[in-house]
Write a protein that holds these residues in place. Structure first.
Motif, mmCIF file in Angstrom:
data_model
loop_
_atom_site.group_PDB
_atom_site.id
_atom_site.type_symbol
_atom_site.label_atom_id
_atom_site.label_comp_id
_atom_site.label_asym_id
_atom_site.label_seq_id
_atom_site.Cartn_x
_atom_site.Cartn_y
_atom_site.Cartn_z
ATOM 1 N N LYS A 1 47.472 12.629 153.819
ATOM 2 C CA LYS A 1 48.488 12.704 152.754
ATOM 3 C C LYS A 1 47.822 12.833 151.387
ATOM 4 C CE LYS A 1 52.355 10.044 150.776
ATOM 5 N NZ LYS A 1 53.158 8.804 150.889
ATOM 6 N N LEU A 2 46.785 12.056 151.159
ATOM 7 C CA LEU A 2 46.102 12.113 149.866
ATOM 8 C C LEU A 2 45.490 13.497 149.639
ATOM 9 C CD1 LEU A 2 44.892 10.998 147.272
ATOM 10 C CD2 LEU A 2 43.042 9.977 148.635
ATOM 11 N N MET A 3 44.783 14.004 150.629
ATOM 12 C CA MET A 3 44.089 15.270 150.436
ATOM 13 C C MET A 3 45.051 16.444 150.306
ATOM 14 S SD MET A 3 41.475 17.125 149.973
ATOM 15 C CE MET A 3 39.994 16.188 150.288
ATOM 16 N N TYR B 1 36.050 21.728 138.769
ATOM 17 C CA TYR B 1 35.834 22.791 139.753
ATOM 18 C C TYR B 1 37.075 23.117 140.592
ATOM 19 C CZ TYR B 1 31.027 21.463 138.660
ATOM 20 O OH TYR B 1 29.856 21.163 138.016
ATOM 21 N N GLY B 2 38.122 22.318 140.476
ATOM 22 C CA GLY B 2 39.322 22.550 141.267
ATOM 23 C C GLY B 2 39.351 21.680 142.511
ATOM 24 N N PRO B 3 40.529 21.516 143.114
ATOM 25 C CA PRO B 3 40.678 20.609 144.272
ATOM 26 C C PRO B 3 39.866 21.011 145.489
ATOM 27 C CG PRO B 3 42.706 21.833 143.846
ATOM 28 C CD PRO B 3 41.814 22.089 142.688
ATOM 29 N N ASN C 1 43.329 21.567 151.415
ATOM 30 C CA ASN C 1 43.377 21.315 152.857
ATOM 31 C C ASN C 1 41.992 21.020 153.430
ATOM 32 O OD1 ASN C 1 46.185 21.660 153.081
ATOM 33 N ND2 ASN C 1 45.946 23.887 153.100
ATOM 34 N N ASN C 2 41.056 20.660 152.565
ATOM 35 C CA ASN C 2 39.682 20.382 152.998
ATOM 36 C C ASN C 2 39.548 18.988 153.606
ATOM 37 O OD1 ASN C 2 38.797 22.856 152.154
ATOM 38 N ND2 ASN C 2 37.939 22.130 150.216
#
Length: 890
Positions: free
Chosen positions: A115-117, A92-94, A124-125
């Motif tokens: 940093k991970l997200m 579904y995408g990031p 940027n969620n």
């Protein structure tokens, strides 16, 4: 880890950031004292801090990773989280992944999650529950100053000649700051104090006067002050760093053309408004302390800017004893802002929409290009779950099923989300019920890192307790998931020290003085220096050298000037109507915190306000037929709840106040935020918690009761069921049901059906319609219940002592059936002084018999108010109410 040497750490509650010294006594008990060397509190602590040792319990802890409710190993849990996220991203995408994090996290935890997200998931969620507290301040400060930097420091409060509390009940929500103002007033009798708040709160106790303005009218009041400054030709020599302000002034003039107009729009007396403006004009050293009453609004950003405008225009900023000052809600809300753990920010106070900032962070992190579009903020993130846009969410250290507005909708969104991961300290919360995977995190006293308080002061939070079970640090959990997702090198952290130094390096990376947030002076700390780090205010450009005040020589905007922002006053979106004629304001109480997952473990804290309640003005109580102490249903267009009525004059007519702390873990049907609409400030995306239209209706239960039990009662399908801890694993339940008298005995048995394992003791009074019963656990007491048509009186202290005994006598069994009244003993009522367990009735008796005529005498006689001072406003109120002619509440 466990030793008798005190460990310097910080309190896990509000944003004051008090320093603590904690140790383990020989008997294994935790000892907590204020750190006299910490600049935030100089040894003082509030009642919540003083009771921290009661909350560090293994009871109710999450100690093992679980998948679908079954215990698993850490490798299995890490694999499951990583595989789930990778699968969702692939399909579904990031943007189908979201992180919802918390001001309870340490800065190092926050940094790794962000940093991970943003850097490696590619979305940027990620948003924080700090969105609910301080987002409007962030937006307002960035618009005005060009950066999210609080201008002043706590020292300014003591240097000021005028202190304004607006939208802040600091006496209860930031008690140590309040006590610093109290002490300043004693040293400087000419210090003037103004409280601006629709309610008369405990903070009003030290105020020279109180402005009980109409809810939501704050911007009009402050626009009027700006207009007054302009009309008097105020000397702007000290405001040379302000750019052109014609539009802002024009709107101030048009929206608040005269003091009389302002008074009418704010429902205030004209003379009081004039007096407030005169005080501001007469005193150069002015500090304005503001908090949730300003921020939690659909026009919160505008209200913040209206305050900033007045300080900027008059030059009351950037110098000792003056400035606008945001009191943050959580212990590390500021740290989260520093690392960019909000959906519209980048790390190190950089901006998502700034292409140069995105390139800089990409270069530093060595990640793929960062996304320009801001992610879902808190409320919208859960809407995206309900809409099927977010397929996997990771919730860290927070309880959104209680704390977010329209909490019933939040629960539906969590139920619909295919993958819900929860990292928490506590096993059972309203949110964890929806978790597919649960990850045990370290709690306060076990984890190590840094936090930043309201005055930009970075402090170490150090561990002094053994790590329980399989619990791990949040940064470790996140890093392991990141490594399993294929990002080994970027997340190969060995400890929190490495993360902090990377965070500090990023703050100074290609900065060159362009960005206010810069702690590069701490980037080269070695392990020992990090362990010994003393509290320090950012910016920190040179090792060991902090910065007390910002903006003394200009602002971080291109022209070096701050900006007056046009503020157009707006009415709240929640408007009363015929169906919902009353306005509900929600907030906090003195002795509880957030959703009580920590503070609810303390018997001491539970004795002050043991039940969910709402304050109502006597005129409204009479109009709607509400009696004091009665159970009442509050209803909005979104939901309803049951609360106990408290009648007093602290509210404006037509307005109610209810605390937000109670979840289903403590009360069956009293979650305030199930009533609150998810209306948002269009700039900050912060919800409006302060103005919810509601209706009220008195309830007529078939019975009301009080129960004592170790553990949980079996039947929660009651009209009302609230529990409060009164001893070691001992709970008091206040209950109500619809059943008539003929069914009470069977109701009693059903309530304890999962714990009763021995013979029942029972007394049924058909004349007075009363039931008293209990059951044994071996030779000791297992549980007790008292039911009647009206609320029975039960003595917590005596009942708790009976439960502590391994064996009780026949005489004591009779005490069980009397509600714990083995001897004539005064019922102390609610606890006013939690530090020393002094009840309301004890204080009133001392006042009425002439033994205590002021606060000092109450302290000398009963010790109440002599420790943290949080209860002094309540003692003062009792003096005024019960001895109005002689009482001197000082």
């Amino acid at each position: 880890m466990c030793n008798n040497k005190p460990v310097k750490t910080t309190c896990p509650y509000c944003g004051v950031g008090c320093g603590l010294e904690c140790s383990i006594a020989k008997d294994g008990e935790v000892v907590v004292n204020g750190d006299t060397e910490h600049p935030a509190n100089i040894g003082k602590i509030c009642v919540k801090g003083a009771a921290l040792q009661e909350t560090v319990t293994i009871e109710g802890r999450l100690l093992q990773p679980t998948i679908a409710g079954k215990d698993v190993s850490w490798p299995s849990a890490i694999d499951a989280v990583a595989i789930s996220f990778l699968d969702v991203i692939k399909r579904y995408g990031p943007d189908a992944v979201g992180f919802y994090v918390s001001g309870q996290l340490l800065t190092e935890d926050y940094y790794v999650a962000n940093k991970l997200m943003k850097g490696f998931v590619g979305s940027n969620n990620i948003d924080s529950n700090s969105r609910l507290c301080m987002a409007s301040t962030v937006a307002g400060q960035k618009q005005a100053f060009g950066a999210d930097g609080v201008p002043g420091c706590y020292e300014d409060i003591e240097l000021a000649d005028l202190v304004i509390f607006t939208g802040s009940n600091a006496a209860w929500c930031h008690p140590v700051i309040y006590q610093r103002v109290v002490e300043a007033k004693k040293l400087k009798p000419n210090l003037k104090i103004v409280v601006i708040d629709p309610r008369k709160t405990a903070t009003c106790d030290i105020a020279d006067f109180h402005l009980p303005l109409k809810p939501g009218s704050d911007a009009t009041l402050w626009n009027g002050l700006l207009n007054e400054l302009r009309s008097l030709g105020y000397n702007r020599e000290n405001s040379r760093f302000i750019e052109e302000d014609a539009d802002a002034i024009e709107w101030a003039v048009s929206s608040a053309p005269s003091i009389k107009t302002v008074a009418g729009l704010c429902n205030l007396k004209t003379d009081d408004v004039a007096r407030f403006y005169e005080l501001f004009l007469e005193n150069q050293k002015v500090v304005t302390l503001f908090s949730q009453g300003i921020n939690q609004s659909t026009s919160g950003t505008g209200k913040v800017n209206a305050i900033l405008n007045c300080h900027l225009y008059s030059g009351r900023i950037g110098k000792p004893g003056m400035g606008p000052f945001s009191l943050t809600g959580q212990p590390n809300a500021m740290g989260g802002r520093e690392v960019g753990a909000l959906a519209n920010q980048l790390a190190a106070h950089m901006d998502i929409t700034n292409s140069e900032h995105r390139k800089l962070v990409k270069e530093f992190w060595r990640c793929k290009p960062l996304v320009k579009k801001p992610g879902y903020t808190a409320v919208d993130m859960f809407k995206a779950m309900a809409d099927g846009k977010i397929k996997a969410v990771w919730i860290m250290g927070t309880n959104p099923a209680v704390s977010l507005p329209d909490s019933s909708f939040v629960k539906k969104a969590l139920k619909k989300c295919p993958m819900v991961v929860v990292s928490d300290v506590v096993k059972n919360t309203d949110t964890s019920r929806y978790a597919d995977i649960m990850l045990p995190a370290l709690g306060w006293g076990e984890k190590s890192g840094t936090v930043t308080n309201s005055e930009r002061c970075i402090s170490r939070q150090r561990s002094f307790l053994e790590k329980p079970g399989q619990a791990k640090a949040d940064w470790w959990i996140i890093s392991k998931v990141a490594q399993k997702m294929g990002h080994k090198d970027a997340f190969a952290y060995k400890n929190e020290h490495e993360i902090f130094c990377e965070h500090a390096q990023l703050s100074g990376f290609k900065n060159g003085g362009q960005r206010v947030f810069d702690i590069s002076g701490l980037a080269q700390l070695n392990t020992e220096e990090y362990d010994l780090l003393k509290p320090i205010q950012w910016p920190v450009l040179t090792p060991g050298v902090g910065t007390k005040r910002l903006y003394q020589e200009g602002y971080p905007r291109k022209n070096g000037k701050a900006r007056l922002v046009t503020v157009i006053p707006q009415d709240p979106k929640g408007k009363i109507n015929r169906a919902y004629p009353l306005l509900l304001n929600s907030g906090r109480v003195r002795d509880q915190w957030h959703t009580m997952t920590r503070s609810g473990n303390s018997p001491r804290l539970g004795r002050h306000k043991p039940e969910p309640y709402f304050d109502i003005h006597p005129d409204d109580a009479k109009r709607y037929g509400i009696n004091n102490g009665e159970l009442v249903k509050l209803k909005s267009a979104l939901g309803h709840g049951v609360f106990r009525a408290v009648i007093n004059n602290n509210q404006r007519v037509g307005e109610l106040f209810a605390p937000m702390h109670w979840s289903r873990q403590f009360s069956s049907n009293s979650t305030v935020n199930s009533l609150v609409h998810p209306f948002l400030d269009h700039q900050s995306k912060q919800p409006e918690f302060k103005q919810t239209p509601v209706a009220i209706k008195a309830l007529t239960p078939g019975w009301v009761g009080v129960a004592f039990c170790r553990g949980d009662i079996a039947d929660k399908s009651l009209l009302y069921a609230n529990r409060v801890k009164v001893g070691s694993n001992l709970w008091r339940y206040d209950l109500a049901g619809k059943d008539d008298f003929s069914s009470w005995q069977s109701v009693a048995r059903s309530l304890f059906s999962n714990v009763a394992d021995s013979a029942w003791l029972e007394y049924i009074d058909t004349g007075y319609l009363a039931y008293r019963g209990g059951f044994m656990s071996g030779d000791g007491l297992g549980g007790s219940l008292f039911m009647a048509k009206s609320r029975p009186v039960c003595h917590n202290g005596e009942m708790a002592k009976l439960f502590e005994k391994a064996e009780i006598s026949n005489q004591e069994r009779g005490v069980v059936l009397s509600g714990g009244s083995s001897q004539a003993k005064m019922d102390e009522g609610k606890i006013v002084c939690a530090c020393f367990g002094v009840g309301e009735q004890k204080i009133i008796t001392a006042i009425l018999n002439g033994a205590a005529t002021n606060v000092k005498e109450v302290g000398r006689l009963l010790k109440a108010g002599t420790n943290c001072g949080s209860c002094i406003p309540e003692i003062g109120s009792l003096l005024l109410e019960n001895q109005p002619s002689q009482a001197v509440p000082a």
